[in-house]
Motif scaffolding. Sequence first.
Motif, PDB file in Angstrom:
ATOM      1  N   THR A  54      -4.506  -0.871  -1.079  1.00  0.00           N
ATOM      2  CA  THR A  54      -4.220  -0.842  -2.505  1.00  0.00           C
ATOM      3  C   THR A  54      -5.274   0.002  -3.208  1.00  0.00           C
ATOM      4  O   THR A  54      -6.430   0.054  -2.785  1.00  0.00           O
ATOM      5  CB  THR A  54      -4.208  -2.258  -3.094  1.00  0.00           C
ATOM      6  N   ASN A  80      -6.339   1.082  -7.266  1.00  0.00           N
ATOM      7  CA  ASN A  80      -6.085   0.984  -8.714  1.00  0.00           C
ATOM      8  C   ASN A  80      -5.845   2.333  -9.364  1.00  0.00           C
ATOM      9  O   ASN A  80      -5.258   2.422 -10.439  1.00  0.00           O
ATOM     10  CB  ASN A  80      -7.248   0.278  -9.410  1.00  0.00           C
ATOM     11  N   LYS A  91      -2.056   3.169 -10.051  1.00  0.00           N
ATOM     12  CA  LYS A  91      -1.241   2.256 -10.844  1.00  0.00           C
ATOM     13  C   LYS A  91      -0.846   2.893 -12.171  1.00  0.00           C
ATOM     14  O   LYS A  91      -1.581   3.716 -12.716  1.00  0.00           O
ATOM     15  CB  LYS A  91      -1.992   0.949 -11.111  1.00  0.00           C
ATOM     16  N   TYR A  95       3.295  -2.529   0.592  1.00  0.00           N
ATOM     17  CA  TYR A  95       2.655  -3.337  -0.457  1.00  0.00           C
ATOM     18  C   TYR A  95       1.807  -2.465  -1.386  1.00  0.00           C
ATOM     19  O   TYR A  95       1.810  -2.658  -2.608  1.00  0.00           O
ATOM     20  CB  TYR A  95       1.783  -4.439   0.146  1.00  0.00           C
ATOM     21  N   ALA A  96       1.082  -1.484  -0.808  1.00  0.00           N
ATOM     22  CA  ALA A  96       0.223  -0.636  -1.640  1.00  0.00           C
ATOM     23  C   ALA A  96       1.030   0.116  -2.693  1.00  0.00           C
ATOM     24  O   ALA A  96       0.589   0.278  -3.831  1.00  0.00           O
ATOM     25  CB  ALA A  96      -0.550   0.345  -0.762  1.00  0.00           C
ATOM     26  N   SER A 113       1.710  -3.158  -5.283  1.00  0.00           N
ATOM     27  CA  SER A 113       0.510  -3.033  -6.107  1.00  0.00           C
ATOM     28  C   SER A 113       0.645  -1.950  -7.170  1.00  0.00           C
ATOM     29  O   SER A 113       0.504  -2.213  -8.361  1.00  0.00           O
ATOM     30  CB  SER A 113      -0.703  -2.744  -5.212  1.00  0.00           C
TER      31      SER A 113
END
Length: 487
Positions: free
Chosen positions: A365, A367, A370, A394-395, A399
């Motif tokens: 993941t 940030n 995002k 998932y990443a 996320s």
Amino acid sequence: MFLTISTTGTPERPATDLGFLLHKHPDKAQAFSTSYGTAHVLYPEADAERCTAALLLEVDAVALVRRGKGKGRGGAPDAALAQYVNDRPYAASSLLAVALSGVFSSAMRGVCNARPDLPAEQRPLRIEVPALPARGGPDLVRRLFEPLGWTVVAEPVPLDAEFPEWGDSRYLRLELESTDLTLAEALRHLYVLLPVLDDAKHYWVSSDEVDKLLRAGEGWLHEHPEQKVITSRYLSRRWSLTRQAMERLELVRLAEADDSEVEEIDNAVEAETEAEEKPTPLAVQRRDAILAALRDRAATRVLDLGCGEGHLVQALLKEPRFTEIVGVDVSVRALTIAARRLKLDRMGERQASRVKLFQGSLAYTDNRIKGYDAAVLSEVIEHLDLPRLPALEYAVFGSARPRTVVVTTPNVEYNVRWESLPAGHVRHRDHRFEWTREEFRTWAEAVAGRHGYGVTYVPVGPDDPEVGPPTQMAVFSLNAEKEAKAA
């Protein structure tokens, strides 16, 4: 400690261009202070036909001990004496490699402001090192230098010429000649391979040495047949650093191969046809399909995850509607090539503000990715081992959660249409898998269901009625209602 670099020339292309490349004037003898002594640069000969630059490194043995905090490797008197009486002032080693990178730093980077055209020119080069420690002997020297385009002469130096029965020392007299290399490439080869042959460094090797190795080895180390030996010795046989470097070199190799080799296969059949109009390459059709999907969903801030050498980023930049474009790749080399392709260093301020490139792994993941409108995974998932796909899933979907995710991957069913592709082979040697249309849809539906996305499918390339299109594309759209409930 001594090394010479020679080149030949003509009146139209004088050998004294070497002075421009090295940023050292042939009419001057210059001295440079180093942590361990003084480096001298002088030119024993310099005219239009032949020019030779010499680097002489005078090593201060006392300074060398002091920089090592005065600690010997043992308590015996001979060990303490060996700190001061050794071959360091005379034999080429990591000391000479560091002096090369310091004194000729611009030349090693291929920079020449006075003559910008010169660094890219291949020229006749001859390099001589009169005393080279070589743990592995002449055979290892040849195995290291010959794959890089050098003609190698490595002659053992006898322990004492007057007593031949004593045999040879561990030192060699080295001569290298090439006509197919640039000076920058030659200096980077020496910077890496001199300490490799000595198999020792005069300073503590830490994690930043991996970055130094990959910078100097850019363009050649990832393909070198002795890559493991070079990496291990350069990093003083520190296994954790060697493993890290080997993993990054493998990623560099994969990133370099992706676009060129995939496009070669994509065009294998078309290249053999005699059609008057050359068919549009599949790689171009793929980018066009991705751009159309992004336009249809009014995306303006776009991530290119696994951007490679920047082909899609370049296409996105051509359309003003895309106001922020971010390329992410695990390979530093791929990002460097992408920056060159995009000409980031010459890009106007307004255009440059639209694009960013940074290193990152899709298995974790992050940030930084995002909050974007859309993310593209173009020909990426098939390069991952299947057990690692959930981490990427998932990443990206769990996320980062962009509103739109575009995924393209080969359709293995179409492989039978490639006449140049042997039966049972995948399109690229690094593909860990290639899915049928059913397998891809099963994966995509499961991902969409787990993370609140809807998904549609778009064929890319000619849609064969029997085996489908060569590329399959899934466009995931975030379910607004589910996203609102989750928030």
